[in-house]
Design a protein around this motif. Sequence first.
Motif, PDB file in Angstrom:
ATOM      1  N   GLY A 131      51.569 -16.232  18.764  1.00  0.00           N
ATOM      2  CA  GLY A 131      50.853 -17.337  18.142  1.00  0.00           C
ATOM      3  C   GLY A 131      50.633 -18.509  19.079  1.00  0.00           C
ATOM      4  O   GLY A 131      51.110 -18.530  20.211  1.00  0.00           O
ATOM      5  N   PRO A 132      49.882 -19.526  18.625  1.00  0.00           N
ATOM      6  CA  PRO A 132      49.576 -20.689  19.454  1.00  0.00           C
ATOM      7  C   PRO A 132      50.823 -21.419  19.947  1.00  0.00           C
ATOM      8  O   PRO A 132      50.859 -21.928  21.073  1.00  0.00           O
ATOM      9  N   GLY A 133      51.856 -21.488  19.117  1.00  0.00           N
ATOM     10  CA  GLY A 133      53.075 -22.167  19.526  1.00  0.00           C
ATOM     11  C   GLY A 133      53.736 -21.502  20.715  1.00  0.00           C
ATOM     12  O   GLY A 133      54.204 -22.174  21.647  1.00  0.00           O
ATOM     13  N   ALA A 134      53.794 -20.165  20.708  1.00  0.00           N
ATOM     14  CA  ALA A 134      54.393 -19.427  21.822  1.00  0.00           C
ATOM     15  C   ALA A 134      53.562 -19.596  23.088  1.00  0.00           C
ATOM     16  O   ALA A 134      54.106 -19.739  24.189  1.00  0.00           O
ATOM     17  N   ARG A 135      52.236 -19.602  22.947  1.00  0.00           N
ATOM     18  CA  ARG A 135      51.370 -19.788  24.119  1.00  0.00           C
ATOM     19  C   ARG A 135      51.560 -21.181  24.709  1.00  0.00           C
ATOM     20  O   ARG A 135      51.615 -21.353  25.937  1.00  0.00           O
ATOM     21  N   ALA A 136      51.673 -22.195  23.852  1.00  0.00           N
ATOM     22  CA  ALA A 136      51.900 -23.557  24.329  1.00  0.00           C
ATOM     23  C   ALA A 136      53.268 -23.667  25.004  1.00  0.00           C
ATOM     24  O   ALA A 136      53.418 -24.334  26.037  1.00  0.00           O
ATOM     25  N   ALA A 137      54.295 -23.007  24.423  1.00  0.00           N
ATOM     26  CA  ALA A 137      55.628 -23.033  25.025  1.00  0.00           C
ATOM     27  C   ALA A 137      55.626 -22.356  26.385  1.00  0.00           C
ATOM     28  O   ALA A 137      56.261 -22.839  27.339  1.00  0.00           O
ATOM     29  N   LEU A 138      54.907 -21.237  26.496  1.00  0.00           N
ATOM     30  CA  LEU A 138      54.781 -20.563  27.785  1.00  0.00           C
ATOM     31  C   LEU A 138      54.096 -21.464  28.796  1.00  0.00           C
ATOM     32  O   LEU A 138      54.539 -21.579  29.947  1.00  0.00           O
ATOM     33  N   GLY A 139      53.023 -22.133  28.378  1.00  0.00           N
ATOM     34  CA  GLY A 139      52.334 -23.056  29.273  1.00  0.00           C
ATOM     35  C   GLY A 139      53.236 -24.174  29.747  1.00  0.00           C
ATOM     36  O   GLY A 139      53.228 -24.543  30.928  1.00  0.00           O
ATOM     37  N   ALA A 140      54.046 -24.710  28.831  1.00  0.00           N
ATOM     38  CA  ALA A 140      54.962 -25.789  29.197  1.00  0.00           C
ATOM     39  C   ALA A 140      56.008 -25.304  30.191  1.00  0.00           C
ATOM     40  O   ALA A 140      56.342 -26.013  31.158  1.00  0.00           O
ATOM     41  N   GLY A 172      48.750 -22.497  41.391  1.00  0.00           N
ATOM     42  CA  GLY A 172      48.050 -21.669  40.415  1.00  0.00           C
ATOM     43  C   GLY A 172      48.786 -21.591  39.089  1.00  0.00           C
ATOM     44  O   GLY A 172      48.172 -21.666  38.018  1.00  0.00           O
ATOM     45  N   LEU A 173      50.118 -21.440  39.142  1.00  0.00           N
ATOM     46  CA  LEU A 173      50.909 -21.402  37.905  1.00  0.00           C
ATOM     47  C   LEU A 173      50.840 -22.736  37.167  1.00  0.00           C
ATOM     48  O   LEU A 173      50.796 -22.764  35.931  1.00  0.00           O
ATOM     49  N   LEU A 174      50.833 -23.833  37.917  1.00  0.00           N
ATOM     50  CA  LEU A 174      50.722 -25.152  37.283  1.00  0.00           C
ATOM     51  C   LEU A 174      49.397 -25.274  36.552  1.00  0.00           C
ATOM     52  O   LEU A 174      49.338 -25.766  35.402  1.00  0.00           O
ATOM     53  N   ALA A 175      48.296 -24.846  37.192  1.00  0.00           N
ATOM     54  CA  ALA A 175      46.984 -24.915  36.552  1.00  0.00           C
ATOM     55  C   ALA A 175      46.939 -24.038  35.303  1.00  0.00           C
ATOM     56  O   ALA A 175      46.434 -24.439  34.253  1.00  0.00           O
ATOM     57  N   LEU A 176      47.487 -22.807  35.405  1.00  0.00           N
ATOM     58  CA  LEU A 176      47.512 -21.912  34.244  1.00  0.00           C
ATOM     59  C   LEU A 176      48.349 -22.509  33.110  1.00  0.00           C
ATOM     60  O   LEU A 176      47.956 -22.470  31.938  1.00  0.00           O
ATOM     61  N   GLY A 177      49.512 -23.040  33.475  1.00  0.00           N
ATOM     62  CA  GLY A 177      50.396 -23.609  32.449  1.00  0.00           C
ATOM     63  C   GLY A 177      49.758 -24.778  31.731  1.00  0.00           C
ATOM     64  O   GLY A 177      49.805 -24.868  30.506  1.00  0.00           O
ATOM     65  N   LEU A 178      49.137 -25.674  32.495  1.00  0.00           N
ATOM     66  CA  LEU A 178      48.491 -26.820  31.877  1.00  0.00           C
ATOM     67  C   LEU A 178      47.316 -26.373  31.004  1.00  0.00           C
ATOM     68  O   LEU A 178      47.065 -26.947  29.937  1.00  0.00           O
ATOM     69  N   GLY A 179      46.595 -25.342  31.477  1.00  0.00           N
ATOM     70  CA  GLY A 179      45.485 -24.822  30.671  1.00  0.00           C
ATOM     71  C   GLY A 179      45.955 -24.285  29.322  1.00  0.00           C
ATOM     72  O   GLY A 179      45.331 -24.534  28.284  1.00  0.00           O
ATOM     73  N   MET A 180      47.066 -23.520  29.346  1.00  0.00           N
ATOM     74  CA  MET A 180      47.627 -23.005  28.086  1.00  0.00           C
ATOM     75  C   MET A 180      48.142 -24.136  27.201  1.00  0.00           C
ATOM     76  O   MET A 180      48.003 -24.090  25.972  1.00  0.00           O
ATOM     77  N   LEU A 181      48.748 -25.122  27.825  1.00  0.00           N
ATOM     78  CA  LEU A 181      49.345 -26.213  27.074  1.00  0.00           C
ATOM     79  C   LEU A 181      48.306 -27.087  26.398  1.00  0.00           C
ATOM     80  O   LEU A 181      48.501 -27.568  25.283  1.00  0.00           O
ATOM     81  N   LEU A 182      47.171 -27.269  27.079  1.00  0.00           N
ATOM     82  CA  LEU A 182      46.152 -28.209  26.585  1.00  0.00           C
ATOM     83  C   LEU A 182      45.042 -27.517  25.790  1.00  0.00           C
ATOM     84  O   LEU A 182      44.224 -28.192  25.193  1.00  0.00           O
ATOM     85  N   ALA A 183      45.037 -26.166  25.817  1.00  0.00           N
ATOM     86  CA  ALA A 183      43.951 -25.439  25.126  1.00  0.00           C
ATOM     87  C   ALA A 183      44.032 -25.644  23.615  1.00  0.00           C
ATOM     88  O   ALA A 183      45.112 -25.777  23.047  1.00  0.00           O
TER      89      ALA A 183
END
Length: 260
Positions: A112-121, A249-260
């Motif tokens: 779910g969205p919460g898990a994706r945001a947690a992964l991004g963080a 690259g991981l920072l960009a991916l993480g921020l993208g997941m966190l802010l999506a």
Amino acid sequence: MAAAQWMDTAAAAGPAAMGALAVGAALVFVLAGLVKGVVGLGLPTVSMALLALWMPPAQAAALLIVPSLATNLWQMRPWRGVPALLRQHAGLQIGICAGTWAGAWWFGAPQGPGARAALGAALAAYAGWSLAGARLPPVPGRHRRWLGCVVGAATGAITAATGVFVVPAVPYLQALGLQRDALVQAMGLCFTVSTLALGAGLASQASLPPPVLAGSLVLLLPAIAGMALGSRLRSRLSPDAFRKCLMAGLLALGLGMLLA
């Protein structure tokens, strides 16, 4: 969505879609293996970051079980030193297992969205910490037993929620002042225990059915191929520069997941 449900949904899209997903997953593990071959870590982190772009984190975590376990067992060499290493870091390993299983019971499979945001963080925090060159203060010997349990429990909880098991275990191990070979072996031990604990947690949530486990086994081959390629490239690349590019690259991916 559970792993089995996601697979049923993907299969319903037709053979072409399933084939494209399989090829995409294989390429991800080639890249993740290459990263591990060059810098000595990063296979689970890279594979989770990329696979979670198009599948639920629980599915991505299930697929990394066999490649992560096999490559981290290899990283633990020489194996004759593992019993002493396990005794030295017993509190950390106990905490990892307890935190992962408690997190699996509390959070359920990461989805779910919460898990994706947690992964991004988690990705953004790890990459940002690494790029900043930050280090924890040295850990006095008298505090290592109880602090290892606390760090392990925190790492396990993050593992259960995101499938990423590098924070805060890796910064903690770096703060112990271990020599490079001992540090690499200790990380291999922690990653192995984390993978086993994660696999047990996913199985308890019915997120590791036999077809997914079989897919994870197949993905060991591209991971090994990537590691072999990375080992050959290591002498031609600057591992430090490569690591910085990876973390960016991981920072960009993480921020993208966190802010999506």
